[in-house]
Design an enzyme around this catalytic site. Structure first.
Site, mmCIF file in Angstrom:
data_model
loop_
_atom_site.group_PDB
_atom_site.id
_atom_site.type_symbol
_atom_site.label_atom_id
_atom_site.label_comp_id
_atom_site.label_asym_id
_atom_site.label_seq_id
_atom_site.Cartn_x
_atom_site.Cartn_y
_atom_site.Cartn_z
ATOM 1 N N GLU A 132 0.653 9.887 -2.979
ATOM 2 C CA GLU A 132 0.223 8.524 -3.250
ATOM 3 C C GLU A 132 -1.200 8.534 -3.806
ATOM 4 O OE1 GLU A 132 2.587 5.472 -0.895
ATOM 5 O OE2 GLU A 132 0.923 6.052 0.376
ATOM 6 N N LYS A 182 3.077 -2.217 6.020
ATOM 7 C CA LYS A 182 1.654 -2.333 6.394
ATOM 8 C C LYS A 182 1.503 -3.414 7.479
ATOM 9 C CE LYS A 182 0.518 -0.920 1.750
ATOM 10 N NZ LYS A 182 -0.561 -0.566 0.843
ATOM 11 N N SER A 200 2.457 1.505 -6.285
ATOM 12 C CA SER A 200 2.915 0.480 -7.232
ATOM 13 C C SER A 200 4.304 0.743 -7.798
ATOM 14 C CB SER A 200 1.891 0.308 -8.366
ATOM 15 O OG SER A 200 0.662 -0.163 -7.848
ATOM 16 N N HIS A 234 -1.632 7.994 5.912
ATOM 17 C CA HIS A 234 -1.708 7.071 4.771
ATOM 18 C C HIS A 234 -3.175 6.928 4.368
ATOM 19 C CE1 HIS A 234 -1.484 3.404 2.393
ATOM 20 N NE2 HIS A 234 -0.191 3.613 2.293
ATOM 21 N N GLU A 238 -4.868 4.474 3.651
ATOM 22 C CA GLU A 238 -5.577 3.373 4.321
ATOM 23 C C GLU A 238 -6.024 3.789 5.721
ATOM 24 O OE1 GLU A 238 -2.539 0.428 3.640
ATOM 25 O OE2 GLU A 238 -3.045 0.406 1.505
ATOM 26 N N GLY A 246 -1.177 -0.503 -4.504
ATOM 27 C CA GLY A 246 -1.428 -1.940 -4.522
ATOM 28 C C GLY A 246 -2.172 -2.431 -5.750
ATOM 29 N N ASN A 286 6.936 0.627 3.345
ATOM 30 C CA ASN A 286 5.786 0.530 4.253
ATOM 31 C C ASN A 286 5.310 -0.917 4.244
ATOM 32 O OD1 ASN A 286 3.356 0.703 5.588
ATOM 33 N ND2 ASN A 286 2.291 1.821 3.963
HETATM 34 C C1 PEP Z 1 1.713 2.188 0.057
HETATM 35 O O1 PEP Z 1 0.968 1.473 0.693
HETATM 36 O O2 PEP Z 1 2.158 3.230 0.579
HETATM 37 C C2 PEP Z 1 2.071 1.793 -1.293
HETATM 38 C C3 PEP Z 1 2.619 2.676 -2.069
HETATM 39 O O3 PEP Z 1 1.780 0.510 -1.656
HETATM 40 P P1 PEP Z 1 2.206 -0.236 -3.038
HETATM 41 O O4 PEP Z 1 3.637 0.111 -3.309
HETATM 42 O O5 PEP Z 1 2.000 -1.677 -2.769
HETATM 43 O O6 PEP Z 1 1.311 0.318 -4.097
#
Ligand code: PEP
Length: 252
Positions: free
Chosen positions: A169, A15, A215, A99, A101, A175, A13
């Site tokens: 998630e 973003k 992460s 997601h 976000e 992040g 992803n």
């Molecule tokens: C995400 O945004 O779906 C995500 C898992 O980000 P990160 O791997 O940077 O934690």
């Protein structure tokens, strides 16, 4: 009778990151994946403006392209939105919906996410629906209840391995460099699988890929991907660097 998909899905992803300069990274990804050693299915989800050029750059490769969001409807007076059909026309085969976000910054509810899943299916896309608890919810011991309720709200009789993946998630892991323990990931994934099984039966539920996201890095991918009921990863930051994304895929 559907069985667990033997191949993990590693989805990136991007973003709101990337430009046409990212096509060089996509070429590196294509070359790296083609060189062998990757036993997982790969998917990249760039910003919508890059779906078509990335799909072109990956044409003929085994790497799929997806969107990061879609509108529930096929067309209409929804300025700034994109339908799943538009993503498909640009070359997408998958789309991320719900997601955290989007839930946080755009007020998306479970009902809205479910409608987006339907839109994805209508356009022939695989919906990757995201669920996950906040830090406060985990600390209050509510993680399983929160995720279970989110998954329940998304399920329909149409759900199956060919049209749906669920990404667990934890919001606090995205992040941040923090990850749940492998045991915690396995516990939540077991609950998600059981919740899907209640709705559509165990055979169909077995075929729905359950991704872990939050992460995931080259250094922790092997242990996270080996957890029970984990069928792949949704990767944010580390998907922006071809070597890191490939290292995660090779760790499966
Ligand atoms: C995400 O945004 O779906 C995500 C898992 O980000 P990160 O791997 O940077 O934690």
């Amino acid at each position: 009778m559907a069985a667990r998909n033997p191949r993990k899905l590693i989805a990136g992803n991007w973003k709101m990151n990337g430009s046409r300069n990212s096509l060089a990274m996509v070429e590196a990804l294509r070359a790296g994946a083609g060189a062998g050693g990757v036993g997982a299915d790969l998917l990249v989800c760039p910003p919508a403006t890059l779906i078509a050029p990335v799909a072109q750059a990956l044409a003929g490769s085994a790497i799929a392209v997806g969107g990061q969001d879609c509108h529930a409807l096929a067309s209409g007076a929804y300025t700034g939105d994109l339908s799943a059909e538009m993503l498909a026309e640009a070359g997408a085969t998958h789309v991320i919906v719900g997601h955290s976000e989007r839930r946080e910054h755009h007020g998306e509810t479970d009902a809205m996410v479910r409608d987006k899943m339907r839109g994805a299916w209508r356009a022939g896309l695989v919906a990757i629906a995201c669920v996950g608890e906040t830090k406060a919810q985990r600390e209050a011991g509510e993680a399983l209840a929160v995720v279970g309720a989110q998954v329940k709200a998304l399920l329909e009789s149409d759900v199956g391995g060919a049209n749906t993946a669920i990404a667990y998630e934890p919001v606090w892991a995205i992040g941040t460099g923090l990850t749940p323990t492998v045991a915690d990931v396995a516990e939540v994934h077991r609950l998600i699988r059981a919740t899907i099984a209640q709705a559509v039966g165990p055979e169909t539920a077995a075929g729905v890929r359950l991704l872990y996201g939050g992460s995931v890095k080259p250094g922790n991918a092997a242990e996270l991907m080996a957890a029970d009921d984990v069928d792949g990863a949704l990767v944010g930051g580390a998907s922006l660097v071809a070597d890191d994304f490939l290292a995660i895929a090779r760790a499966c």
